[in-house]
Motif scaffolding. Structure first.
Motif, PDB file in Angstrom:
ATOM      1  N   ALA A  11      -2.429  -1.398  -2.403  1.00 20.86           N
ATOM      2  CA  ALA A  11      -2.771  -2.808  -2.565  1.00 20.86           C
ATOM      3  C   ALA A  11      -3.316  -3.073  -3.972  1.00 20.86           C
ATOM      4  N   GLY A  12      -4.136  -2.150  -4.504  1.00 21.09           N
ATOM      5  CA  GLY A  12      -4.697  -2.342  -5.845  1.00 21.09           C
ATOM      6  C   GLY A  12      -3.782  -1.818  -6.936  1.00 21.09           C
ATOM      7  N   ASP A  36       2.853   7.687  -7.517  1.00 18.22           N
ATOM      8  CA  ASP A  36       2.542   7.636  -6.084  1.00 18.22           C
ATOM      9  C   ASP A  36       3.296   8.748  -5.383  1.00 18.22           C
ATOM     10  N   VAL A  80      -0.706  13.332  -7.131  1.00 17.03           N
ATOM     11  CA  VAL A  80      -1.664  13.754  -8.158  1.00 17.03           C
ATOM     12  C   VAL A  80      -2.565  14.814  -7.541  1.00 17.03           C
ATOM     13  N   ASP A 315     -10.220   1.374  -2.218  1.00 19.18           N
ATOM     14  CA  ASP A 315     -10.957   2.128  -1.196  1.00 19.18           C
ATOM     15  C   ASP A 315     -11.481   3.477  -1.677  1.00 19.18           C
ATOM     16  N   ALA A 332      -8.481  -5.042   1.321  1.00 20.37           N
ATOM     17  CA  ALA A 332      -7.376  -5.372   0.418  1.00 20.37           C
ATOM     18  C   ALA A 332      -7.808  -6.442  -0.582  1.00 20.37           C
TER      19      ALA A 332
HETATM   20  C1  FAD Z   1      -4.345  -0.990   9.935  1.00 25.05           C
HETATM   21  C2  FAD Z   1      -5.140  -1.548   8.789  1.00 25.05           C
HETATM   22  C3  FAD Z   1      -5.430  -2.909   8.754  1.00 25.05           C
HETATM   23  C4  FAD Z   1      -6.146  -3.454   7.686  1.00 25.05           C
HETATM   24  N1  FAD Z   1      -6.389  -4.795   7.674  1.00 25.05           N
HETATM   25  C5  FAD Z   1      -7.002  -5.342   6.608  1.00 25.05           C
HETATM   26  C6  FAD Z   1      -7.201  -6.751   6.533  1.00 25.05           C
HETATM   27  O1  FAD Z   1      -6.837  -7.485   7.451  1.00 25.05           O
HETATM   28  N2  FAD Z   1      -7.809  -7.260   5.422  1.00 25.05           N
HETATM   29  C7  FAD Z   1      -8.211  -6.476   4.394  1.00 25.05           C
HETATM   30  O2  FAD Z   1      -8.751  -6.998   3.392  1.00 25.05           O
HETATM   31  N3  FAD Z   1      -8.065  -5.126   4.429  1.00 25.05           N
HETATM   32  C8  FAD Z   1      -7.465  -4.544   5.512  1.00 25.05           C
HETATM   33  N4  FAD Z   1      -7.289  -3.190   5.575  1.00 25.05           N
HETATM   34  C9  FAD Z   1      -7.818  -2.358   4.465  1.00 25.05           C
HETATM   35  C10 FAD Z   1      -6.839  -2.389   3.274  1.00 25.05           C
HETATM   36  O3  FAD Z   1      -5.571  -1.997   3.701  1.00 25.05           O
HETATM   37  C11 FAD Z   1      -7.334  -1.466   2.180  1.00 25.05           C
HETATM   38  O4  FAD Z   1      -8.641  -1.836   1.832  1.00 25.05           O
HETATM   39  C12 FAD Z   1      -6.450  -1.547   0.943  1.00 25.05           C
HETATM   40  O5  FAD Z   1      -5.123  -1.191   1.231  1.00 25.05           O
HETATM   41  C13 FAD Z   1      -7.001  -0.621  -0.140  1.00 25.05           C
HETATM   42  O6  FAD Z   1      -6.148  -0.667  -1.233  1.00 25.05           O
HETATM   43  P1  FAD Z   1      -6.080   0.581  -2.219  1.00 25.05           P
HETATM   44  O7  FAD Z   1      -5.189   0.164  -3.355  1.00 25.05           O
HETATM   45  O8  FAD Z   1      -7.425   1.074  -2.534  1.00 25.05           O
HETATM   46  O9  FAD Z   1      -5.391   1.756  -1.381  1.00 25.05           O
HETATM   47  P2  FAD Z   1      -4.072   1.789  -0.505  1.00 25.05           P
HETATM   48  O10 FAD Z   1      -3.501   0.459  -0.312  1.00 25.05           O
HETATM   49  O11 FAD Z   1      -4.412   2.615   0.678  1.00 25.05           O
HETATM   50  O12 FAD Z   1      -3.069   2.631  -1.426  1.00 25.05           O
HETATM   51  C14 FAD Z   1      -3.327   3.953  -1.850  1.00 25.05           C
HETATM   52  C15 FAD Z   1      -2.047   4.500  -2.474  1.00 25.05           C
HETATM   53  O13 FAD Z   1      -2.354   5.741  -3.100  1.00 25.05           O
HETATM   54  C16 FAD Z   1      -1.320   6.679  -2.817  1.00 25.05           C
HETATM   55  N5  FAD Z   1      -1.922   8.007  -2.935  1.00 25.05           N
HETATM   56  C17 FAD Z   1      -2.966   8.514  -2.234  1.00 25.05           C
HETATM   57  N6  FAD Z   1      -3.282   9.754  -2.677  1.00 25.05           N
HETATM   58  C18 FAD Z   1      -2.408  10.020  -3.680  1.00 25.05           C
HETATM   59  C19 FAD Z   1      -2.235  11.137  -4.569  1.00 25.05           C
HETATM   60  N7  FAD Z   1      -3.024  12.226  -4.502  1.00 25.05           N
HETATM   61  N8  FAD Z   1      -1.249  11.088  -5.490  1.00 25.05           N
HETATM   62  C20 FAD Z   1      -0.431   9.982  -5.587  1.00 25.05           C
HETATM   63  N9  FAD Z   1      -0.569   8.898  -4.798  1.00 25.05           N
HETATM   64  C21 FAD Z   1      -1.549   8.922  -3.855  1.00 25.05           C
HETATM   65  C22 FAD Z   1      -0.870   6.307  -1.400  1.00 25.05           C
HETATM   66  O14 FAD Z   1       0.452   6.756  -1.154  1.00 25.05           O
HETATM   67  C23 FAD Z   1      -0.956   4.777  -1.447  1.00 25.05           C
HETATM   68  O15 FAD Z   1       0.260   4.214  -1.894  1.00 25.05           O
HETATM   69  C24 FAD Z   1      -6.588  -2.604   6.631  1.00 25.05           C
HETATM   70  C25 FAD Z   1      -6.303  -1.240   6.666  1.00 25.05           C
HETATM   71  C26 FAD Z   1      -5.589  -0.710   7.741  1.00 25.05           C
HETATM   72  C27 FAD Z   1      -5.292   0.772   7.768  1.00 25.05           C
END
Ligand code: FAD
Length: 437
Positions: A11-12, A36, A80, A315, A332
């Motif tokens: 998401a970020g 990724d 990574v 996160d 998100a």
């Molecule tokens: C079922 C569910 C429902 C949700 N509902 C809501 C909601 O209604 N509203 C809301 O605000 N939030 C919601 N959330 C929370 C929200 O999804 C997260 O807060 C958000 O996606 C975080 O974004 P992010 O970019 O930090 O990580 P993510 O979106 O989790 O993305 C992380 C990325 O990093 C990649 N990655 C991880 N480790 C590695 C590595 N070592 N090397 C390379 N790539 C890697 C993964 O493949 C992924 O693509 C929900 C979460 C879930 C699971």
């Protein structure tokens, strides 16, 4: 030309790569690289709909390579594994296909600035049996596994009931955690069980034979919402026949039950753990300071407190608001706001005296199935300053869908967002309401 590497395209991270590519990559003012471990992106808040079969992930996924080509950044497929912060190099592991053959060799990437956006993983809090016997919703493949297991169990138990081998066969689903994920999944599963029965996929009576239970340690469900709204949501879940058990934590999980600390044993054919998150293991391999949830500590400009050239968002990061001391939640909307902030500051040559990030909480919306949602909107959307406005029913449901459309808008622009919305709407009208196999 500086190289900005973004590790994790969720998401970020994907929004940041897209914005930086459009802003800097297009004019060759910086080289933007996104890494990724997966070749495709899906917005994580959709995963409970993948798990319930309501949403086909293939329809909603974004191919990183295509996004990179359209938005002037490079995509590197791989996990990574470590970062050499002195040499400013990250290690990306080799990628293998389903046949075990190597698709991409491991490689090293040099960076001038690095943004860590790994997301989070399920936190089992060390509860005995939880990791071994629970399913999780950390990825599309886990959500698909859950869905397939549910469908298979409904079919098997239906056959056993029909044949008389097990006249009172039931499918027991226990969801641990009554935050948004647990509640949204429970409501969707109720509709899935009914839809599968309607299409004669199984021979169970969904109201009687598919038991869905939420187990929550806190005194009430949906702690992020106001108490009255949470009570209404709980009543609505109960009206669907979903059991809600609050006030006792899980003591241990076995292959066929969840045992709570009040001594109750909840029979379970599938246990889904949705009780909290923590930073992934890779966060501990970077030599950066972490909080007790293994999230990387960042300062006011989202720079890690140990290295100003390394940033962390979403996160996997822990950011405490310098104005009011609140911890930014793993949501998100936080990842999105951090991506927008970094897209505006990372183009600067140095890393000193960057502006401070300010998180704005726009409230929370929780879906309670295909037609209902509840939530509180704060600030601009709620038009009530910081007091917020309570929304429920169809209006909340429409606003809930708009959250995803906003993400699509950020990735693809207005015209594509409208075209996708229409095509998804048409598809939903023509296809069965849930995946049937
Ligand atoms: C079922 C569910 C429902 C949700 N509902 C809501 C909601 O209604 N509203 C809301 O605000 N939030 C919601 N959330 C929370 C929200 O999804 C997260 O807060 C958000 O996606 C975080 O974004 P992010 O970019 O930090 O990580 P993510 O979106 O989790 O993305 C992380 C990325 O990093 C990649 N990655 C991880 N480790 C590695 C590595 N070592 N090397 C390379 N790539 C890697 C993964 O493949 C992924 O693509 C929900 C979460 C879930 C699971």
């Amino acid at each position: 030309m500086q190289t900005i590497v973004i590790a994790g395209g969720g998401a970020g991270g994907l929004e940041l790569a897209t914005r930086l590519g459009d802003r800097l990559g297009r004019r060759r003012r910086a080289r933007i690289v996104l890494v990724d471990r997966s070749p495709t992106h899906i917005w994580k808040p959709l995963l409970h709909e993948v798990a319930s079969g309501k949403l086909d992930p293939q329809v909603h996924q974004v191919e990183y390579s295509a996004q990179a080509a359209h938005h002037h950044f490079e995509f590197v497929h791989g996990e990574v594994t470590s970062v050499d912060r002195d040499a400013r190099i990250i290690d990306v592991g080799a990628c293998h296909g389903g046949d075990g053959l190597e698709r991409q060799p491991g490689r090293k990437l040099r960076y001038d600035k690095l943004v860590l956006a790994f997301g989070a993983v399920t936190n089992f809090f060390g509860i005995p049996g939880a990791a071994e016997h629970s399913m999780t919703l950390d990825s599309v493949s886990q959500a698909e596994q859950f869905r397939q297991r549910l469908v298979a169990l409904c079919i098997q138990k239906g056959l056993r009931r029909e044949s008389g081998a097990e006249p009172d066969a039931k499918v027991n689903v226990v969801i641990v955690g009554a935050g948004a994920t647990g509640v949204e999944l429970a409501a969707e599963l109720h509709h899935t069980a009914h839809a599968l029965a309607k299409y004669n996929i199984h021979a169970l009576d969904p109201a009687r034979d598919v038991r869905i239970r939420i187990v929550e340690r806190g005194e009430r469900i949906l702690p992020q919402l106001d108490a009255k709204l949470a009570r209404n949501a709980e009543q609505y879940l109960r009206s669907l026949g979903i059991d809600v058990s609050t006030g006792s934590g899980v003591a241990r999980v076995t292959s066929d039950a969840v045992h709570d600390d009040a001594g109750n044993v909840h029979a379970s054919d599938i246990t889904l753990w949705a009780a909290g998150v923590e930073g992934p293991q890779v966060c501990a391999a970077l030599g950066l300071r972490l909080n007790r949830l293994r999230q990387i500590l960042v300062g006011p400009s989202l720079q890690t407190i140990d290295d100003p050239k390394v940033f962390a968002i979403g996160d996997c990061s822990s950011h405490i608001c310098s104005v009011n001391g609140t911890v930014i939640p793993p949501r998100a909307q936080a990842a999105h706001q951090q991506a927008v902030f970094l897209a505006s500051v990372l183009g600067k040559a140095g890393v000193d005296q960057l502006p401070h990030f300010q998180y704005r909480d726009y409230g929370s919306l929780v879906s309670l199935g295909p037609f209902v949602a509840v939530g509180v909107l704060i600030g601009r959307l709620g038009k009530l300053g910081n007091r917020g406005v309570v929304v429920d029913g169809i209006l909340a449901r429409v606003l809930y869908r708009l959250m995803y459309r906003k993400h699509v808008l950020a990735l693809h622009g207005f015209a594509s967002m409208v075209a996708q919305t229409i095509s998804h709407w048409l598809r939903d009208r023509l296809a069965p309401p849930v995946k049937l196999h």
